[in-house]
Design a protein around this motif. Structure first.
Motif, PDB file in Angstrom:
ATOM      1  N   LEU A 184       7.004   1.384   1.535  1.00 48.74           N
ATOM      2  CA  LEU A 184       6.623   0.080   2.077  1.00 48.74           C
ATOM      3  C   LEU A 184       5.197   0.100   2.624  1.00 48.74           C
ATOM      4  N   THR A 185       4.820   1.207   3.253  1.00 47.11           N
ATOM      5  CA  THR A 185       3.465   1.314   3.806  1.00 47.11           C
ATOM      6  C   THR A 185       2.457   1.829   2.776  1.00 47.11           C
ATOM      7  N   GLU A 186       2.871   1.918   1.522  1.00 48.95           N
ATOM      8  CA  GLU A 186       2.019   2.289   0.398  1.00 48.95           C
ATOM      9  C   GLU A 186       1.507   3.723   0.484  1.00 48.95           C
ATOM     10  N   GLU A 187       2.190   4.572   1.255  1.00 53.12           N
ATOM     11  CA  GLU A 187       1.812   5.984   1.298  1.00 53.12           C
ATOM     12  C   GLU A 187       2.123   6.670  -0.026  1.00 53.12           C
TER      13      GLU A 187
ATOM     14  N   GLY B 268       8.784  -4.979  -1.007  1.00 52.85           N
ATOM     15  CA  GLY B 268       8.802  -6.339  -0.465  1.00 52.85           C
ATOM     16  C   GLY B 268       8.664  -6.399   1.043  1.00 52.85           C
ATOM     17  N   ASN B 269       9.709  -6.040   1.772  1.00 51.92           N
ATOM     18  CA  ASN B 269       9.667  -6.179   3.230  1.00 51.92           C
ATOM     19  C   ASN B 269      10.533  -5.108   3.884  1.00 51.92           C
ATOM     20  N   SER B 270      10.450  -5.064   5.231  1.00 49.75           N
ATOM     21  CA  SER B 270      11.148  -4.020   5.978  1.00 49.75           C
ATOM     22  C   SER B 270      12.657  -4.156   5.905  1.00 49.75           C
ATOM     23  N   GLU B 271      13.164  -5.342   5.611  1.00 46.78           N
ATOM     24  CA  GLU B 271      14.608  -5.518   5.482  1.00 46.78           C
ATOM     25  C   GLU B 271      15.168  -4.662   4.360  1.00 46.78           C
TER      26      GLU B 271
END
Length: 370
Positions: free
Chosen positions: A233-236, A333-336
């Motif tokens: 999610l954080t693109e790491e 998409g999102n943290s959910e």
């Protein structure tokens, strides 16, 4: 100071009932009369807007809704008001509030088909993911210097050493429960001493490894999914690819190897602690000395029961780690999505472990290790 919106209902006799709106009908002023307009009973023939000083989309919507509800004609509208009325009139509100519900003989097959299709899609995805792991593993074999030994040791500590207290406590309590409940039932036949057989065989062969796999799925499998999902999610993960680091080699393979290597040790540890729990109950309830209980285990439990449990453990570890890593890398998409994929990883891992355990039970029985 801006005046509020007003209205008046007039009975014009031969021309019917007329609703006269006056003042500004704006989103900031309509609230004072909105409920009163909704409460108007009876029929209206015309809605007069000639005294409306200002109007916006909300005011036009109110007027259009009143006209539609009372089957009335709007008169006296200014050019601006008419444009707004035409705009909101094209929207319409005739759609059903709830979608049409299919009959059950169509709805159930549709739901089952969707589940089967989703299962097939997930199966294809995880097989492809396993293929990527094999390719990455082959790359590490060709270039051993790229293997991250420290990451493997760290994951072995997290999966194995850190989980010893909770797995030990769970196994000890399970051993107590099996011994206590088994002794109660066997006492009806005067066979309390067979509690030793029950505890030894069921823990070494089935429950020790199975409950350990379930605990590892809930503890480490969920951690794998959450960690990799957050990194995705954080693109790491994308950043690692950009600088030439393979996420499979750096993130996935150490976690999978750690789970595969530690599961046999954890399963054996859990079985031993469960036997100790059974021995405690045997000493307290049945009068079987603690050391006698442990010595008797060596006589009544076939050695192949230990082999069966240890053979299943690496497979369970592979399934738990594979599912956790796969679901974590599906986050987008999102943290959910992190929570959803973590939950999905745990559920799928536990389901697959139980299914494989049933398969192993049938397989080992057929080859004479039942």
């Amino acid at each position: 100071m801006q005046e509020g919106a007003l209205f008046e209902v007039e009975d014009t006799g031969g021309n019917g009932v007329r609703l006269v709106l006056s003042g500004p009908y704006l989103v900031s002023t309509i609230g004072a009369v909105d409920q009163d307009l909704r409460d108007i009973d009876g029929d209206l023939d015309t809605i007069d807007l000639s005294n409306v000083t200002e109007i916006d989309t909300v005011g036009a919507w109110i007027a259009s809704s009143l006209a539609a509800r009372h089957d009335a004609e709007i008169t006296g509208a200014s050019e601006r008001a008419q444009r707004l009325l035409n705009a909101v009139g094209q929207i319409g509100d005739g759609a059903d509030i709830r979608p049409e519900r299919l009959p059950i003989y169509l709805r159930v097959p549709e739901e089952v088909g969707g589940i089967v299709r989703e299962f097939g899609r997930g199966f294809v995805g995880i097989v492809g993911f396993l293929g990527q792991i094999l390719v990455a593993g082959a790359g590490l074999i060709r270039h051993p210097s790229r293997f991250r030994g420290r990451a493997l040791v760290r994951q072995m500590e997290l999966v194995g050493v850190s989980s010893l207290p909770i797995i030990g406590l769970m196994s000890f309590l399970i051993g107590i429960v099996i011994a206590q409940q088994g002794a109660v039932q066997l006492a009806q036949f005067g066979a309390e001493t067979l509690t030793i057989n029950l505890v030894g065989r069921i823990t070494l062969r089935e429950l020790g490894v199975l409950m350990t796999a379930i605990m590892v799925a809930g503890r480490s499998g969920s951690a794998f999914a959450a960690q990799l999902g957050t990194m995705k999610l954080t693109e790491e993960v994308d950043a690692m690819r950009t600088i030439g680091i393979s996420p499979m080699e750096a993130l996935v393979i150490p976690r999978i190897l750690a789970a595969v290597l530690m599961m046999p040790l954890l399963g054996f540890f859990a079985s031993c602690i469960a036997i100790v729990g059974g021995a405690v109950i045997g000493d307290v309830m049945l009068g079987i000395p603690f050391l006698t209980f442990l010595n008797r285990i060596q006589e009544v439990v076939p050695l192949y029961d230990l082999y069966v449990g240890l053979a299943k453990a690496p497979v369970f570890g592979l399934i738990v780690a594979l599912t956790g890593c796969y679901q974590g890398l599906q986050v987008q998409g999102n943290s959910e999505q992190v929570g959803m994929k973590t939950t999905k990883a745990v559920v799928q891992a536990i389901f697959m472990v139980i299914v494989l355990d049933a398969f192993f039970a049938v397989f080992f029985t057929e080859i004479g290790w039942g």
